[in-house]
Design a protein around this motif. Structure first.
Motif, PDB file in Angstrom:
ATOM      1  N   GLU A 212       0.829  -1.210   0.000  1.00 17.16           N
ATOM      2  CA  GLU A 212       0.000   0.000   0.000  1.00 17.16           C
ATOM      3  C   GLU A 212       0.857   1.251   0.000  1.00 17.16           C
ATOM      4  N   ARG A 213       0.325   2.310  -0.548  1.00 18.73           N
ATOM      5  CA  ARG A 213       0.975   3.620  -0.655  1.00 18.73           C
ATOM      6  C   ARG A 213       2.208   3.550  -1.563  1.00 18.73           C
ATOM      7  N   THR A 214       2.906   4.689  -1.711  1.00 16.02           N
ATOM      8  CA  THR A 214       4.082   4.705  -2.582  1.00 16.02           C
ATOM      9  C   THR A 214       5.341   4.501  -1.755  1.00 16.02           C
ATOM     10  N   ASP A 215       6.493   4.375  -2.434  1.00 13.93           N
ATOM     11  CA  ASP A 215       7.740   4.127  -1.691  1.00 13.93           C
ATOM     12  C   ASP A 215       8.147   5.341  -0.837  1.00 13.93           C
ATOM     13  N   ASN A 216       7.531   6.491  -1.042  1.00 13.07           N
ATOM     14  CA  ASN A 216       7.740   7.646  -0.154  1.00 13.07           C
ATOM     15  C   ASN A 216       7.382   7.301   1.280  1.00 13.07           C
ATOM     16  N   ALA A 217       6.467   6.328   1.426  1.00 14.60           N
ATOM     17  CA  ALA A 217       5.962   5.977   2.755  1.00 14.60           C
ATOM     18  C   ALA A 217       6.740   4.811   3.372  1.00 14.60           C
TER      19      ALA A 217
END
Ligand code: SAH
Length: 218
Positions: A212-217
């Motif tokens: 879930e979410r992008t690799d920023n997270a």
């Protein structure tokens, strides 16, 4: 990087391997025969392995799917020219290229920023039309929905609701669903009305996880 006669010869052999393993969709075999898979490896040290029927690391902890898996998922998708398809998990861009060469209008999402940039630039360089997005595939791509087809190329713990919603009535989703880091069951999900879906199972596979979410997270 070049596509040499040697590469073409290796692709012919790969096509025979896929045929023996049960892939019989000639259009799918033709595009796999046409697309230089070695260009999607990003790392020249391993080019000689590009036409083995194996998955391979492409950086950021991800893999380019095994050719059999690409051929199998693409066949299940029953691709038609000019259909709109949403791919989740651009990765190397190889599966994206396969869908595009089949004449589909491809939208693809990748959650790893570095991979998104690499595959987007490579596809552009190869003049393969596809709209590449950085983002979380769990949300789909509302701005371009509905889609005739949706293809998920990472292992999902559950079927994302947004993807079911963004499928056209009469459309089909192909998605591997199961335990993360375990096996996933390959499912086809046909949307037969606004509220009804018909699900079928097509064997077990192992994919990198759909996160879930992008690799920023991360
Ligand atoms: N279609 C790719 C397969 C790459 S492996 C190919 O042909 O090379 C699956 C990819 O799914 C990985 O690159 C991974 O980063 C990506 N992924 C995982 N979870 C995701 C998510 N929620 N949204 C978009 N991409 C995701």
């Amino acid at each position: 990087m070049q596509d040499t006669l040697k590469h073409k010869g290796m692709r012919k052999k790969l096509i025979e391997v896929l045929r023996v393993k049960g892939i019989d969709n000639q259009m799918v075999l033709d595009v796999i025969n046409e697309i230089p898979r070695h260009l999607f490896f990003f790392d020249t040290a391993f080019l000689h392995l590009a036409y083995e029927d194996k998955a391979f690391p492409i950086g950021s902890g991800q893999t380019i799917s095994q050719p059999f898996t690409v051929a199998f998922q693409t066949s299940l998708l029953n691709p038609k020219k000019r259909e709109k398809v949403l791919e989740i998990g651009t990765g190397s861009g190889y599966q994206t290229a396969v869908l595009s060469k089949l004449g589909m209008k491809v939208f693809t999402i990748e959650r790893q920023h570095a991979l998104h940039l690499k595959s987007r630039d490579l596809l552009e360089e190869m003049r393969i039309p596809a709209r590449c997005f950085y983002g979380d595939g769990y949300a789909g791509k509302t701005a371009f929905a509905p889609f005739d087809k949706i293809l998920v190329t990472c292992g999902a713990p559950k079927i994302p609701d947004a993807l079911k919603e963004q499928l056209k009535v009469g459309g089909r989703m192909v998605i591997p669903v199961g335990e993360v880091n375990g096996v996933q069951h390959m499912l086809t999900i046909d949307k037969v009305s606004e509220t009804e879906y018909v699900t079928e199972e097509h064997g077990d596979f192992q994919f990198v996880p759909m996160l879930e979410r992008t690799d920023n997270a991360d």
